[in-house]
Design a protein around this motif. Structure first.
Motif, PDB file in Angstrom:
ATOM      1  N   GLN A  20       0.841  -1.202   0.000  1.00  0.00           N
ATOM      2  CA  GLN A  20       0.000   0.000   0.000  1.00  0.00           C
ATOM      3  C   GLN A  20       0.880   1.257   0.000  1.00  0.00           C
ATOM      4  OE1 GLN A  20      -2.676   0.236   3.321  1.00  0.00           O
ATOM      5  NE2 GLN A  20      -3.724   2.036   2.518  1.00  0.00           N
ATOM      6  N   GLU A  21       1.965   1.244   0.767  1.00  0.00           N
ATOM      7  CA  GLU A  21       2.873   2.396   0.802  1.00  0.00           C
ATOM      8  C   GLU A  21       3.581   2.576  -0.539  1.00  0.00           C
ATOM      9  OE1 GLU A  21       3.982   2.396   5.546  1.00  0.00           O
ATOM     10  OE2 GLU A  21       5.031   1.022   4.205  1.00  0.00           O
ATOM     11  N   ILE A  22       3.974   1.477  -1.163  1.00  0.00           N
ATOM     12  CA  ILE A  22       4.610   1.560  -2.484  1.00  0.00           C
ATOM     13  C   ILE A  22       3.630   2.153  -3.489  1.00  0.00           C
ATOM     14  CG2 ILE A  22       5.507   0.207  -4.424  1.00  0.00           C
ATOM     15  CD1 ILE A  22       6.768  -1.657  -2.289  1.00  0.00           C
ATOM     16  N   ASP A  23       2.387   1.700  -3.451  1.00  0.00           N
ATOM     17  CA  ASP A  23       1.367   2.259  -4.347  1.00  0.00           C
ATOM     18  C   ASP A  23       1.189   3.752  -4.117  1.00  0.00           C
ATOM     19  OD1 ASP A  23       0.919  -0.206  -5.505  1.00  0.00           O
ATOM     20  OD2 ASP A  23      -0.904  -0.637  -4.346  1.00  0.00           O
ATOM     21  N   ALA A  24       1.190   4.182  -2.852  1.00  0.00           N
ATOM     22  CA  ALA A  24       1.035   5.605  -2.532  1.00  0.00           C
ATOM     23  C   ALA A  24       2.225   6.415  -3.046  1.00  0.00           C
ATOM     24  CB  ALA A  24       0.880   5.783  -1.021  1.00  0.00           C
ATOM     25  N   ILE A  25       3.421   5.885  -2.902  1.00  0.00           N
ATOM     26  CA  ILE A  25       4.622   6.575  -3.400  1.00  0.00           C
ATOM     27  C   ILE A  25       4.554   6.711  -4.918  1.00  0.00           C
ATOM     28  CG2 ILE A  25       7.126   6.365  -3.709  1.00  0.00           C
ATOM     29  CD1 ILE A  25       7.149   5.008  -0.886  1.00  0.00           C
ATOM     30  N   CYS A  26       4.218   5.626  -5.593  1.00  0.00           N
ATOM     31  CA  CYS A  26       4.117   5.662  -7.059  1.00  0.00           C
ATOM     32  C   CYS A  26       3.045   6.645  -7.515  1.00  0.00           C
ATOM     33  CB  CYS A  26       3.828   4.267  -7.607  1.00  0.00           C
ATOM     34  SG  CYS A  26       5.199   3.121  -7.412  1.00  0.00           S
ATOM     35  N   HIS A  27       1.920   6.659  -6.831  1.00  0.00           N
ATOM     36  CA  HIS A  27       0.853   7.585  -7.188  1.00  0.00           C
ATOM     37  C   HIS A  27       1.317   9.036  -7.002  1.00  0.00           C
ATOM     38  CE1 HIS A  27      -3.232   9.002  -7.841  1.00  0.00           C
ATOM     39  NE2 HIS A  27      -3.022   9.843  -6.837  1.00  0.00           N
ATOM     40  N   ALA A  28       1.976   9.311  -5.877  1.00  0.00           N
ATOM     41  CA  ALA A  28       2.444  10.675  -5.600  1.00  0.00           C
ATOM     42  C   ALA A  28       3.469  11.127  -6.634  1.00  0.00           C
ATOM     43  CB  ALA A  28       3.038  10.750  -4.197  1.00  0.00           C
ATOM     44  N   CYS A  29       4.284  10.207  -7.113  1.00  0.00           N
ATOM     45  CA  CYS A  29       5.313  10.559  -8.098  1.00  0.00           C
ATOM     46  C   CYS A  29       4.729  10.824  -9.483  1.00  0.00           C
ATOM     47  CB  CYS A  29       6.357   9.450  -8.197  1.00  0.00           C
ATOM     48  SG  CYS A  29       7.440   9.348  -6.759  1.00  0.00           S
ATOM     49  N   CYS A  30       3.554  10.304  -9.740  1.00  0.00           N
ATOM     50  CA  CYS A  30       2.976  10.396 -11.084  1.00  0.00           C
ATOM     51  C   CYS A  30       1.752  11.295 -11.198  1.00  0.00           C
ATOM     52  CB  CYS A  30       2.602   9.004 -11.574  1.00  0.00           C
ATOM     53  SG  CYS A  30       3.994   7.883 -11.704  1.00  0.00           S
ATOM     54  N   HIS A  31       1.157  11.667 -10.074  1.00  0.00           N
ATOM     55  CA  HIS A  31      -0.078  12.439 -10.112  1.00  0.00           C
ATOM     56  C   HIS A  31       0.027  13.659  -9.198  1.00  0.00           C
ATOM     57  CE1 HIS A  31      -1.302   8.349 -11.231  1.00  0.00           C
ATOM     58  NE2 HIS A  31      -2.123   8.968 -12.057  1.00  0.00           N
TER      59      HIS A  31
END
Length: 100
Positions: A20-31
Motif C-alpha cells: 500500500q505504501e509503495i502504491d502511494a509513493i508511485c501515485h504521488a510521483c505520477c499524479h
C-alpha cells in the motif's frame, strides 16, 4: 549502481515498506499538479537532484516555471538519491543547517 553494501541497506529498507505504501509513493510521483508558490513558500523548499537523475532535464523546466526562487542543488556525478544515500551524515548536517 550503488555498490553491494548500499544495495543491501536499500533492500532491507524496501522490506519494511508495505505494498500500500509503495502504491502511494508511485501515485504521488505520477499524479501531482504544480502550482506557482509564493517567494516565502519557495524559501522553505530544499530540492536536490543528482546530475545523472533520470528526470533532471524535465525537472529543470518545472523549476524555472514554478520554483524560480528555489536554489536547487544538483550533485555532480550522482544518480537519483545517490548523494544522500552515500553521504548520509553530511546530508543530514546540510538539511539541519537549511532548516535553521
Amino acid at each position: 549502481m550503488y555498490g553491494e553494501d548500499l544495495a543491501e541497506l536499500m533492500t532491507k529498507n524496501f522490506d519494511r515498506i508495505t505494498n500500500q505504501e509503495i502504491d502511494a509513493i508511485c501515485h504521488a510521483c505520477c499524479h501531482y499538479d504544480l502550482h506557482l508558490l509564493t517567494a516565502e513558500q519557495q524559501s522553505k523548499l530544499h530540492l536536490e537532484y543528482g546530475e545523472k537523475d533520470f528526470d533532471l532535464g524535465v525537472s529543470k523546466k518545472a523549476f524555472k516555471k514554478y520554483l524560480p526562487e528555489v536554489d536547487v542543488i544538483i550533485r555532480k556525478g550522482y544518480p537519483h538519491c545517490g548523494y544522500f544515500a552515500g553521504n548520509t551524515a553530511a546530508y543530514v548536517t546540510e538539511l539541519e543547517a537549511f532548516i535553521k
